[in-house]
Design an enzyme around this catalytic site. Structure first.
Site, PDB file in Angstrom:
ATOM      1  N   MET A  29      -8.480   2.445 -13.469  1.00 29.73           N
ATOM      2  CA  MET A  29      -8.429   2.639 -12.006  1.00 29.73           C
ATOM      3  C   MET A  29      -7.159   2.020 -11.412  1.00 29.73           C
ATOM      4  O   MET A  29      -6.689   2.448 -10.361  1.00 29.73           O
ATOM      5  CB  MET A  29      -9.651   2.015 -11.341  1.00 29.73           C
ATOM      6  CG  MET A  29     -10.922   2.797 -11.513  1.00 29.73           C
ATOM      7  SD  MET A  29     -12.147   2.113 -10.390  1.00 29.73           S
ATOM      8  CE  MET A  29     -13.574   3.049 -10.859  1.00 29.73           C
TER       9      MET A  29
ATOM     10  N   GLY B  78      -4.801   5.153 -12.452  1.00 24.66           N
ATOM     11  CA  GLY B  78      -5.572   5.573 -11.276  1.00 24.66           C
ATOM     12  C   GLY B  78      -4.784   6.202 -10.140  1.00 24.66           C
ATOM     13  O   GLY B  78      -5.284   6.265  -9.016  1.00 24.66           O
TER      14      GLY B  78
ATOM     15  N   LYS C 131     -13.775  -4.210   2.512  1.00 27.14           N
ATOM     16  CA  LYS C 131     -14.634  -3.031   2.345  1.00 27.14           C
ATOM     17  C   LYS C 131     -16.105  -3.293   2.693  1.00 27.14           C
ATOM     18  O   LYS C 131     -16.778  -2.423   3.231  1.00 27.14           O
ATOM     19  CB  LYS C 131     -14.516  -2.488   0.919  1.00 27.14           C
ATOM     20  CG  LYS C 131     -13.179  -1.793   0.653  1.00 27.14           C
ATOM     21  CD  LYS C 131     -13.163  -1.152  -0.725  1.00 27.14           C
ATOM     22  CE  LYS C 131     -11.848  -0.436  -0.971  1.00 27.14           C
ATOM     23  NZ  LYS C 131     -11.822   0.287  -2.246  1.00 27.14           N
TER      24      LYS C 131
ATOM     25  N   ASN D 111     -14.489   2.566   2.634  1.00 23.33           N
ATOM     26  CA  ASN D 111     -13.022   2.597   2.531  1.00 23.33           C
ATOM     27  C   ASN D 111     -12.398   3.496   3.594  1.00 23.33           C
ATOM     28  O   ASN D 111     -11.181   3.618   3.669  1.00 23.33           O
ATOM     29  CB  ASN D 111     -12.556   3.024   1.130  1.00 23.33           C
ATOM     30  CG  ASN D 111     -12.637   4.530   0.930  1.00 23.33           C
ATOM     31  OD1 ASN D 111     -13.426   5.211   1.578  1.00 23.33           O
ATOM     32  ND2 ASN D 111     -11.819   5.045   0.035  1.00 23.33           N
TER      33      ASN D 111
ATOM     34  N   GLY E  73     -16.504  -3.482 -16.039  1.00 26.90           N
ATOM     35  CA  GLY E  73     -16.447  -4.133 -14.728  1.00 26.90           C
ATOM     36  C   GLY E  73     -17.627  -3.735 -13.865  1.00 26.90           C
ATOM     37  O   GLY E  73     -18.124  -2.602 -13.959  1.00 26.90           O
TER      38      GLY E  73
ATOM     39  N   SER F  66      -0.553   4.075   0.951  1.00 28.84           N
ATOM     40  CA  SER F  66      -1.264   4.985   1.862  1.00 28.84           C
ATOM     41  C   SER F  66      -0.378   5.568   2.961  1.00 28.84           C
ATOM     42  O   SER F  66      -0.503   6.762   3.266  1.00 28.84           O
ATOM     43  CB  SER F  66      -2.482   4.282   2.461  1.00 28.84           C
ATOM     44  OG  SER F  66      -3.416   4.025   1.444  1.00 28.84           O
TER      45      SER F  66
ATOM     46  N   SER G 248       0.812  -1.224   0.000  1.00 21.14           N
ATOM     47  CA  SER G 248       0.000   0.000   0.000  1.00 21.14           C
ATOM     48  C   SER G 248       0.846   1.276   0.000  1.00 21.14           C
ATOM     49  O   SER G 248       1.842   1.382   0.731  1.00 21.14           O
ATOM     50  CB  SER G 248      -0.914   0.015   1.231  1.00 21.14           C
ATOM     51  OG  SER G 248      -1.571   1.264   1.325  1.00 21.14           O
TER      52      SER G 248
ATOM     53  N   ASP H 144     -13.922   6.715  -2.480  1.00 13.82           N
ATOM     54  CA  ASP H 144     -13.381   6.309  -3.791  1.00 13.82           C
ATOM     55  C   ASP H 144     -14.014   7.096  -4.943  1.00 13.82           C
ATOM     56  O   ASP H 144     -13.320   7.566  -5.851  1.00 13.82           O
ATOM     57  CB  ASP H 144     -13.602   4.805  -4.029  1.00 13.82           C
ATOM     58  CG  ASP H 144     -12.589   3.949  -3.290  1.00 13.82           C
ATOM     59  OD1 ASP H 144     -11.508   4.460  -2.936  1.00 13.82           O
ATOM     60  OD2 ASP H 144     -12.890   2.767  -3.056  1.00 13.82           O
TER      61      ASP H 144
ATOM     62  N   GLY I  32     -16.794  -3.918  -6.901  1.00 12.99           N
ATOM     63  CA  GLY I  32     -16.945  -2.922  -5.848  1.00 12.99           C
ATOM     64  C   GLY I  32     -16.550  -1.519  -6.272  1.00 12.99           C
ATOM     65  O   GLY I  32     -17.231  -0.541  -5.925  1.00 12.99           O
TER      66      GLY I  32
END
Ligand code: NDP
Length: 282
Positions: free
Chosen positions: A219, A243, A69, A90, A130, A20, A18, A105, A133
């Site tokens: 994405m 993304g 999620k 999220n 797609g 983040s 990640s 998101d 989610g």
């Protein structure tokens, strides 16, 4: 847990990859917010107990990623409207009274498309590849900007139709179908909301869906062009984007919810993707 700094993090499984912690660390330094943001690798069977314990020890917030999620939406004591419509969370905001679940998101994607890339959504034709989610999460924010039409195409047509039905509009502006049924001319925006790029694949989007002026948005993100970006460029598309912007903008929205300040995403995006990660045909 450190007693001095407010505790945040991202919870997923796996989560080591990640970005983040880097993103939120930059936001915190930039805005002068004192906080600690860590990775929490937690398997599904321990998710609920782990979050409740994190909250009980004073943890203030968590970003939630695959595969938690939907479980996060079930755990939250309160959901924002956009999290309820997305059926997934999220971002968790934790305090003594409640666990608030939000979903940033869709807002992140829309901010990247409109603010960073200068796209107008109103009266545009949009194809979403797609029906998982991520596709669900962006439907309400996109529809709020009055596109002419959104077509959702998936391998299993029934999944696309079910998602479209959940967001049906009186004027029939949302339609779900199999990839081969998505024909009918070019789209202004084609969003790859499948996980195909993660497996080195490209969803079977009709070639007639894109032309030079179509904005193709994957994405997924990578340090090199994703398969979908390469596919779009090979078809003459002038702008094919990964993304990264969605990732950074959804994080900024979470940061704003938690800390009440909106960070400047520009420098973070520049670091992650060397400016805006748009690949352009030459
Ligand atoms: P899901 O697993 O919920 O859904 C993935 C979808 O992709 C499914 O509908 C699946 O179809 C479809 N799919 C997978 N491979 C193919 C293929 N080869 N051809 C056609 N369809 C395919 O994942 P998410 O919706 O959570 O995530 C989708 C993508 O969005 C991922 O790449 C993820 O990394 C990215 N993402 C990026 C974010 C960002 O901030 N940039 C935020 C959230 C997600 P089927 O149902 O037929 O199996």
């Amino acid at each position: 847990m450190s007693e001095t700094l407010d505790q945040y993090g991202v919870i997923g499984h796996p989560v080591a990859h990640s970005w983040s912690p880097l993103i939120h660390g930059m936001f915190a330094r930039q805005t002068g917010q004192a906080l600690d943001y860590r990775l929490h690798d937690v398997p599904p069977e321990r998710f609920r107990e782990y979050v409740l314990d994190f909250a009980a020890r004073g943890g203030r917030g968590l970003n939630v990623t695959v595969p938690h999620k939907v479980a996060a939406a079930e755990l939250a004591s309160e959901l924002t409207g956009r999290a309820r419509r997305a059926g997934a969370v999220n971002t968790l905001m934790l305090d003594a009274e409640r666990i608030l679940g939000d979903n940033t998101d869709g807002a992140g994607l829309v901010r990247d498309l409109c603010s960073n890339l200068g796209l107008t959504i109103a009266q545009r034709r949009i194809l979403i590849a797609g029906a998982g989610g991520a596709a669900r999460g962006v439907m309400a924010p996109l529809l709020a900007l009055n596109p002419l039409e959104i077509v959702i195409a998936a391998r299993v047509a029934e999944r696309a139709r079910a998602l479209a039905a959940d967001f049906s509009e009186p004027d029939g502006a949302v339609r779900g179908c199999a990839f081969e049924e998505s024909g009918g001319g070019r789209f202004d925006l084609v969003i790859n909301a499948t996980s195909a790029s993660l497996h080195g694949e490209v969803p079977p989007v009709a070639e007639s869906a894109v032309d030079a002026a179509t904005l193709c948005y994957d994405m997924a993100y990578s340090r090199t062009d994703t398969p979908f970006v390469r596919w779009a460029l090979a078809r003459g598309c002038q702008r094919a984007v990964q993304g990264w912007g969605m990732l950074v903008e959804q994080a900024a929205e979470s940061f704003h919810i938690w800390r009440g300040v909106r960070p400047d995403t520009g420098p973070v995006l520049a670091l992650l993707a060397g400016g805006h990660p748009a690949s352009t045909a030459s």
